[in-house]
Design an enzyme around this catalytic site. Structure first.
Site, PDB file in Angstrom:
ATOM      1  N   PRO A   1       0.825  -1.223   0.000  1.00  0.00           N
ATOM      2  CA  PRO A   1       0.000   0.000   0.000  1.00  0.00           C
ATOM      3  C   PRO A   1       0.855   1.266   0.000  1.00  0.00           C
ATOM      4  O   PRO A   1       0.379   2.343  -0.324  1.00  0.00           O
ATOM      5  CB  PRO A   1      -0.816  -0.123   1.290  1.00  0.00           C
ATOM      6  CG  PRO A   1      -0.180  -1.180   2.099  1.00  0.00           C
ATOM      7  CD  PRO A   1       0.613  -2.037   1.182  1.00  0.00           C
TER       8      PRO A   1
ATOM      9  N   ARG B   1      -1.339  -8.072 -21.502  1.00  0.00           N
ATOM     10  CA  ARG B   1      -2.111  -7.640 -22.676  1.00  0.00           C
ATOM     11  C   ARG B   1      -1.292  -6.714 -23.580  1.00  0.00           C
ATOM     12  O   ARG B   1      -1.673  -6.484 -24.736  1.00  0.00           O
ATOM     13  CB  ARG B   1      -3.412  -6.968 -22.296  1.00  0.00           C
ATOM     14  CG  ARG B   1      -3.288  -5.687 -21.532  1.00  0.00           C
ATOM     15  CD  ARG B   1      -4.642  -5.208 -21.055  1.00  0.00           C
ATOM     16  NE  ARG B   1      -5.526  -4.834 -22.143  1.00  0.00           N
ATOM     17  CZ  ARG B   1      -5.479  -3.663 -22.784  1.00  0.00           C
ATOM     18  NH1 ARG B   1      -4.552  -2.779 -22.468  1.00  0.00           N
ATOM     19  NH2 ARG B   1      -6.330  -3.398 -23.750  1.00  0.00           N
TER      20      ARG B   1
ATOM     21  N   ASP C   1      -6.107   2.446 -25.823  1.00  0.00           N
ATOM     22  CA  ASP C   1      -6.546   2.334 -24.434  1.00  0.00           C
ATOM     23  C   ASP C   1      -6.693   3.691 -23.783  1.00  0.00           C
ATOM     24  O   ASP C   1      -5.939   4.625 -24.081  1.00  0.00           O
ATOM     25  CB  ASP C   1      -5.458   1.600 -23.627  1.00  0.00           C
ATOM     26  CG  ASP C   1      -5.523   0.100 -23.828  1.00  0.00           C
ATOM     27  OD1 ASP C   1      -6.545  -0.385 -24.343  1.00  0.00           O
ATOM     28  OD2 ASP C   1      -4.552  -0.563 -23.477  1.00  0.00           O
TER      29      ASP C   1
ATOM     30  N   GLU D   1       1.714  -7.732   7.978  1.00  0.00           N
ATOM     31  CA  GLU D   1       2.025  -6.294   7.878  1.00  0.00           C
ATOM     32  C   GLU D   1       3.129  -6.033   6.858  1.00  0.00           C
ATOM     33  O   GLU D   1       3.638  -4.929   6.766  1.00  0.00           O
ATOM     34  CB  GLU D   1       2.452  -5.767   9.251  1.00  0.00           C
ATOM     35  CG  GLU D   1       1.372  -5.852  10.327  1.00  0.00           C
ATOM     36  CD  GLU D   1       0.106  -5.118   9.935  1.00  0.00           C
ATOM     37  OE1 GLU D   1      -0.971  -5.731  10.017  1.00  0.00           O
ATOM     38  OE2 GLU D   1       0.191  -3.960   9.493  1.00  0.00           O
TER      39      GLU D   1
END
Ligand SMILES: N#Cc1c(-c2ccc3ccn(Cc4ccccn4)c3c2)n[nH]c1N
Length: 256
Positions: free
Chosen positions: A92, A161, A176, A119
């Site tokens: 994160p 992709r 895209d 963690e």
């Protein structure tokens, strides 16, 4: 491209056997190796975590199993002829994963993903490997997951992709959202297919006109409309020098 994934939940990576990534593997575009970190533990409980120094909630993943597994993974990859690995650490607290980073990673020959749990991983592990290979810490968004495996699936699909020969239409990823260019950050507009009417709802007339110029203009206008509604921050990021008169007219209508 070679991909290695080190995880305590190898079954979480089963989706790498299906759909676009599965096809890329079947076509030999991707060589995927999933490793169960617990195979590098030596106690009868296969322990991979311990309490954090300094106290605090949760547990921290131990250095030993990660060091032994990554050493072996690197040795195996080099032995198999792979080179220039990048260790990708989902966290994160990582740099945002973007289409730009997906393009960068798609040009690398070897990615080693280290999705953690608890963690996170004892800091000394990546401090060690940073001296040997490129290590990048990446976040897939501003929300908190319980571990990094979902991020591996997201990053792998976004990268796969972009590999040559993986998408049916070689050009399709060039249009895209977020792909480089003047329309770099516009969102996709609405799409339609048969039947021509469904529950009393028809198709925008322009899409049935066969007039490719008008259709392209309508799609561009709808992309501006959806971007202004859902991601106004992306309008600011567009390279306005690439806008034509009608783009500026549409933006004016939308309040830009
Ligand atoms: N990419 C990404 C992520 C993650 C992520 C990735 C890896 C791990 C390993 C453990 N946790 C739990 C956890 C929660 C709180 C503080 C530290 N760690 C992860 C969360 N959360 N959100 C993202 N966009």
């Amino acid at each position: 491209m070679r991909l290695d994934v080190v995880t305590i939940f190898p079954e979480y990576l089963e989706p790498l056997n299906v759909s676009l990534v599965g096809k890329a593997r079947a076509r030999g575009r991707l060589d995927v190796h999933v490793h169960d970190l617990r195979e590098w533990t030596h106690d009868r409980h296969n322990t991979v975590d311990d309490t954090p120094y300094g106290g605090g909630p949760g547990m921290v993943m131990k250095t030993g199993p990660w060091g032994d597994c990554l050493d072996e993974t690197l040795a195996d990859g080099y032995e198999a002829g792979a080179h220039s690995p990048v260790i990708v650490v989902p966290t994160p607290s990582g740099r945002p994963f973007t289409q730009e980073l997906a393009v960068e990673l798609s040009e690398r020959p070897w990615l080693i993903f280290t999705p953690a749990r608890y963690e996170g991983i004892d800091r000394r592990v990546m401090d060690e490997y940073t001296t040997r290979v490129r290590v990048i810490e990446v976040s897939i968004g501003d929300y908190v997951l319980a571990g990094g495996e979902a991020a591996v699936l997201v990053i792998t699909e976004a990268v796969a992709r972009l590999l040559p020969g993986v998408l049916g239409n070689a050009e399709s990823h060039r249009d895209d959202s977020f792909a480089p260019g003047a329309m770099a950050s516009l969102l996709e507009g609405p799409v339609y297919t048969k039947p021509p009417e469904w529950r009393g709802r028809g198709i925008p007339e322009v899409l049935l006109s066969g007039h490719h110029g008008k259709i392209a203009r309508w799609r561009r206008d709808e992309a501006f409309r959806r971007t202004a509604l859902n991601r106004p921050d992306l309008i600011e990021r567009c390279d306005a020098s690439g806008f034509d008169k009608k783009d500026r007219e549409m933006l004016s209508i939308l309040g830009w």
